[in-house]
Design a protein around this motif. Sequence first.
Motif: not given
Length: 441
Positions: A197-201, A221-229, A232-239
């Motif tokens: 949960i979060g998409a920071g460093e 999961a992130n408040r801003t879906l675009e940043r989380g996506a 997620a793409q970097q790790f092959g994860a679900e956004a």
Amino acid sequence: MLLAAVGVNHQTAPLDVRERLAFSAEGLKDALRTLRDTLLAHRTGVPGGEGAVEAAILSTCNRTEIYCAADNDPREALVHWLAESRALSEGDLYEHSYRLVQDGTVRHAFRVASGLDSMVLGEPQILGQMKDAVRAASDTGTLGSTLGQMFQRTFAVAKEVRSTTEIGAHSVSMAAASVKLAETVFENLADCRILFIGAGEMIELVATHFSSRRPRHMAIANRTLERGARLAQQFGAEAMRLADVPQRLAEFDVVVTSTASTLPLIGLGAAERMVKQRRHKPVVMVDLAVPRDIEAEVAKLPDVYLYSVDDLTQLVRTNTEKRQAAVEQAEAIIETRVQGFLQWMDNREQVPLILQLQEQSRQWQGAELERARKLLARGESPDLVMDMLARNLSQKFLHNAFAAMHHTDPAHREQVTRAVQRLFLTPHRGSTGCGGDSNNS
């Protein structure tokens, strides 16, 4: 100017106190402006003018620190402002804080940036956080030349420590410690579903460590879906959307949170529903946020293993013996650089006096030259005029020295005499008199 720092960290204050003192990235610049205005309003006996107060605020999960440069000692005003702005009693803040001045401030900043004051000895993340804090102060106009120079040297010292010692070797990061905690509950993370949960460093670091275990599924999961996506793409994860977390919490075996939210994202009610839906299958929850993302009461639920940043202390303090030599080497580097910066400050403090002396000298030269020109215009002998010019200038420069020697209290006369000798007598080679001592002064 005096340098001062007031702050709390993981060694001096419990998590609940650190939570209350934390500043969000969005509110940092407003806080800096308010702090500067408050300090300026509390100045006493200091002439007005720009640059009289400088400030920077460093706020991370493990510390909140205010660095300040001011004409008068600002520590009391800093404590008052920090306690009032964060709704904490001054007594509690005094109990849990450190209040440093001059060399103590410089030494502390150097140690923090070098990773010597971190929960994870030698961790590099704090240096980037300190650079962000300095950038915010610069953008707000509260940095100033004195703090600016201190932080420039701080970053240089941190680079020197990291490049010439092994301070970062053998360290266990918060991210790696999170994985180790999960592995104490789940023998094989390859069978687990992980939610970040979060998409920071910090989440990026944690996800990097978890992904090396090749878990069955990862989601961000992130408040801003675009940043989380993007992450997620970097790790092959679900956004995921942050709003969907409560309904899907039960799907995950490990939950790691690190956001800048000022309120908990996972409350007791959501956690209770998760426990029921998982039919008492264990879940590891690691809350790396300050303030906390998960309500503390969740730790009391059966089959929930909740860890906060303070709970990771023992794991990240391993290999102390291996790093002790590096620590001693780093401390020696820091001490040398502290003395160098204090000398710079000392020299800088003399600049106004030097300018005054130069201006006085120019005035005397101008007055005597003008007198000499008038005498020459009247036809006086050039040799006599030059002799008078030299004699008058010498008398002006020596007048105050003669007066000090004549009027000084007898108890201090020897001290004044020695000072005059050092300032005005040129030592000769082989001299054994007092003037010769100046070579060793």
